[in-house]
Design a protein around this motif. Structure first.
Motif, mmCIF file in Angstrom:
data_model
loop_
_atom_site.group_PDB
_atom_site.id
_atom_site.type_symbol
_atom_site.label_atom_id
_atom_site.label_comp_id
_atom_site.label_asym_id
_atom_site.label_seq_id
_atom_site.Cartn_x
_atom_site.Cartn_y
_atom_site.Cartn_z
ATOM 1 N N HIS A 6 21.020 34.023 0.945
ATOM 2 C CA HIS A 6 22.093 35.014 0.900
ATOM 3 C C HIS A 6 21.641 36.408 1.338
ATOM 4 O O HIS A 6 22.422 37.348 1.282
ATOM 5 C CB HIS A 6 22.691 35.080 -0.502
ATOM 6 N N ASP A 7 20.405 36.527 1.772
ATOM 7 C CA ASP A 7 19.872 37.857 2.065
ATOM 8 C C ASP A 7 20.587 38.580 3.206
ATOM 9 O O ASP A 7 20.637 39.804 3.211
ATOM 10 C CB ASP A 7 18.367 37.796 2.342
ATOM 11 N N GLU A 8 21.169 37.859 4.157
ATOM 12 C CA GLU A 8 21.889 38.536 5.241
ATOM 13 C C GLU A 8 23.074 39.325 4.683
ATOM 14 O O GLU A 8 23.278 40.484 5.027
ATOM 15 C CB GLU A 8 22.380 37.528 6.281
ATOM 16 N N ILE A 9 23.842 38.695 3.812
ATOM 17 C CA ILE A 9 24.992 39.362 3.201
ATOM 18 C C ILE A 9 24.523 40.464 2.255
ATOM 19 O O ILE A 9 25.070 41.566 2.245
ATOM 20 C CB ILE A 9 25.878 38.346 2.442
ATOM 21 N N ILE A 10 23.508 40.177 1.466
ATOM 22 C CA ILE A 10 22.993 41.178 0.523
ATOM 23 C C ILE A 10 22.443 42.381 1.277
ATOM 24 O O ILE A 10 22.712 43.527 0.911
ATOM 25 C CB ILE A 10 21.946 40.558 -0.423
ATOM 26 N N ASP A 11 21.712 42.143 2.353
ATOM 27 C CA ASP A 11 21.174 43.252 3.141
ATOM 28 C C ASP A 11 22.303 44.084 3.745
ATOM 29 O O ASP A 11 22.239 45.317 3.735
ATOM 30 C CB ASP A 11 20.252 42.730 4.246
ATOM 31 N N THR A 82 22.102 41.238 -9.306
ATOM 32 C CA THR A 82 21.575 42.604 -9.354
ATOM 33 C C THR A 82 20.089 42.607 -9.054
ATOM 34 O O THR A 82 19.608 43.412 -8.253
ATOM 35 C CB THR A 82 21.836 43.239 -10.736
ATOM 36 N N GLU A 83 19.372 41.685 -9.670
ATOM 37 C CA GLU A 83 17.930 41.604 -9.437
ATOM 38 C C GLU A 83 17.639 41.319 -7.957
ATOM 39 O O GLU A 83 16.767 41.927 -7.362
ATOM 40 C CB GLU A 83 17.310 40.537 -10.333
ATOM 41 N N ARG A 84 18.403 40.405 -7.358
ATOM 42 C CA ARG A 84 18.192 40.062 -5.942
ATOM 43 C C ARG A 84 18.547 41.242 -5.038
ATOM 44 O O ARG A 84 17.814 41.556 -4.104
ATOM 45 C CB ARG A 84 19.033 38.830 -5.572
ATOM 46 N N LEU A 85 19.684 41.893 -5.301
ATOM 47 C CA LEU A 85 20.088 43.039 -4.490
ATOM 48 C C LEU A 85 19.045 44.144 -4.556
ATOM 49 O O LEU A 85 18.671 44.728 -3.539
ATOM 50 C CB LEU A 85 21.460 43.549 -4.925
ATOM 51 N N LEU A 86 18.551 44.431 -5.751
ATOM 52 C CA LEU A 86 17.536 45.477 -5.898
ATOM 53 C C LEU A 86 16.233 45.088 -5.212
ATOM 54 O O LEU A 86 15.545 45.948 -4.650
ATOM 55 C CB LEU A 86 17.304 45.792 -7.375
ATOM 56 N N ALA A 87 15.896 43.797 -5.213
ATOM 57 C CA ALA A 87 14.689 43.341 -4.518
ATOM 58 C C ALA A 87 14.824 43.542 -3.011
ATOM 59 O O ALA A 87 13.899 44.029 -2.354
ATOM 60 C CB ALA A 87 14.412 41.872 -4.848
ATOM 61 N N VAL A 88 15.965 43.162 -2.462
ATOM 62 C CA VAL A 88 16.208 43.363 -1.029
ATOM 63 C C VAL A 88 16.199 44.851 -0.705
ATOM 64 O O VAL A 88 15.628 45.289 0.294
ATOM 65 C CB VAL A 88 17.529 42.695 -0.594
ATOM 66 N N MET A 89 16.817 45.637 -1.578
ATOM 67 C CA MET A 89 16.861 47.084 -1.376
ATOM 68 C C MET A 89 15.451 47.664 -1.334
ATOM 69 O O MET A 89 15.114 48.440 -0.437
ATOM 70 C CB MET A 89 17.679 47.736 -2.494
ATOM 71 N N ALA A 90 14.619 47.288 -2.275
ATOM 72 C CA ALA A 90 13.253 47.816 -2.335
ATOM 73 C C ALA A 90 12.419 47.327 -1.151
ATOM 74 O O ALA A 90 11.669 48.101 -0.551
ATOM 75 C CB ALA A 90 12.592 47.408 -3.649
ATOM 76 N N GLU A 91 12.579 46.052 -0.802
ATOM 77 C CA GLU A 91 11.786 45.439 0.261
ATOM 78 C C GLU A 91 12.136 45.997 1.638
ATOM 79 O O GLU A 91 11.256 46.242 2.455
ATOM 80 C CB GLU A 91 12.047 43.930 0.229
ATOM 81 N N ARG A 92 13.420 46.225 1.883
ATOM 82 C CA ARG A 92 13.863 46.577 3.231
ATOM 83 C C ARG A 92 14.338 48.016 3.394
ATOM 84 O O ARG A 92 14.391 48.511 4.513
ATOM 85 C CB ARG A 92 14.991 45.649 3.657
ATOM 86 N N ALA A 108 14.365 52.576 -12.915
ATOM 87 C CA ALA A 108 15.037 52.219 -14.170
ATOM 88 C C ALA A 108 15.978 51.032 -13.958
ATOM 89 O O ALA A 108 16.035 50.129 -14.803
ATOM 90 C CB ALA A 108 15.798 53.415 -14.725
ATOM 91 N N LEU A 109 16.699 51.011 -12.840
ATOM 92 C CA LEU A 109 17.583 49.881 -12.535
ATOM 93 C C LEU A 109 16.776 48.599 -12.351
ATOM 94 O O LEU A 109 17.168 47.533 -12.845
ATOM 95 C CB LEU A 109 18.413 50.167 -11.288
ATOM 96 N N GLU A 110 15.660 48.689 -11.639
ATOM 97 C CA GLU A 110 14.811 47.514 -11.419
ATOM 98 C C GLU A 110 14.272 46.962 -12.739
ATOM 99 O O GLU A 110 14.288 45.745 -12.962
ATOM 100 C CB GLU A 110 13.649 47.859 -10.486
ATOM 101 N N ILE A 111 13.842 47.839 -13.611
ATOM 102 C CA ILE A 111 13.310 47.416 -14.910
ATOM 103 C C ILE A 111 14.405 46.760 -15.745
ATOM 104 O O ILE A 111 14.213 45.682 -16.306
ATOM 105 C CB ILE A 111 12.674 48.607 -15.666
ATOM 106 N N ARG A 112 15.564 47.398 -15.824
ATOM 107 C CA ARG A 112 16.675 46.854 -16.621
ATOM 108 C C ARG A 112 17.156 45.522 -16.062
ATOM 109 O O ARG A 112 17.453 44.588 -16.809
ATOM 110 C CB ARG A 112 17.824 47.869 -16.680
ATOM 111 N N ALA A 113 17.213 45.400 -14.724
ATOM 112 C CA ALA A 113 17.635 44.140 -14.103
ATOM 113 C C ALA A 113 16.640 43.028 -14.413
ATOM 114 O O ALA A 113 17.032 41.900 -14.713
ATOM 115 C CB ALA A 113 17.791 44.320 -12.596
ATOM 116 N N ALA A 114 15.359 43.320 -14.353
ATOM 117 C CA ALA A 114 14.330 42.319 -14.651
ATOM 118 C C ALA A 114 14.409 41.890 -16.117
ATOM 119 O O ALA A 114 14.266 40.705 -16.433
ATOM 120 C CB ALA A 114 12.949 42.861 -14.323
#
Length: 123
Positions: A6-11, A82-92, A108-114
């Motif tokens: 789903h990363d294409e849509i998430i990105d 949320t966790e996946r979106l934040l991962a894509v956001m941080a990575e790309r 803070a969002l990354e920590i709370r999502a995890a």
């Protein structure tokens, strides 16, 4: 680079949120945090594809537990989404995310999502 299906849509959603909207709507609940997703029409326009091509992709994302769609309310991420979106956001788009959100808010969002993801029954 991740090969999550789903990363294409998430990105595309991340780029819309950070570049076009320049804001992210965050919801808090006992289950964790949710992020408002762009509309299917906005995503289709951004991707340069017909709207009806995006709808089945959202159906798959909902079945995979990444988003929740509510009629007349909109689309938002689940804890896993949320966790996946934040991962894509941080990575790309890490630097842009820090500009828009601020490094402290992003972290803070990354920590709370995890935390929410690890405490959920699927996590």
């Amino acid at each position: 680079m991740s090969t999550h299906k789903h990363d294409e849509i998430i990105d595309a959603a991340v780029r819309i949120l950070l570049e076009e909207d320049r804001c992210i709507t965050v919801g808090f609940s006992p289950d964790g945090i949710s992020l408002r997703f762009p509309t299917t029409r906005k995503l289709a326009e951004h991707l340069g594809i017909p709207h009806y091509y995006v709808l089945p992709r959202f159906g798959e994302m909902e079945r995979d537990g990444l988003i929740h769609r509510a009629e007349r309310v909109g689309i938002s991420t689940t804890a896993a989404g949320t966790e996946r979106l934040l991962a894509v956001m941080a990575e790309r788009h890490g630097e842009r995310a820090k500009e828009v959100l601020g490094a402290g808010v992003l972290r803070a969002l990354e920590i709370r999502a995890a935390q929410a993801s690890s405490s959920s029954p699927e996590g």
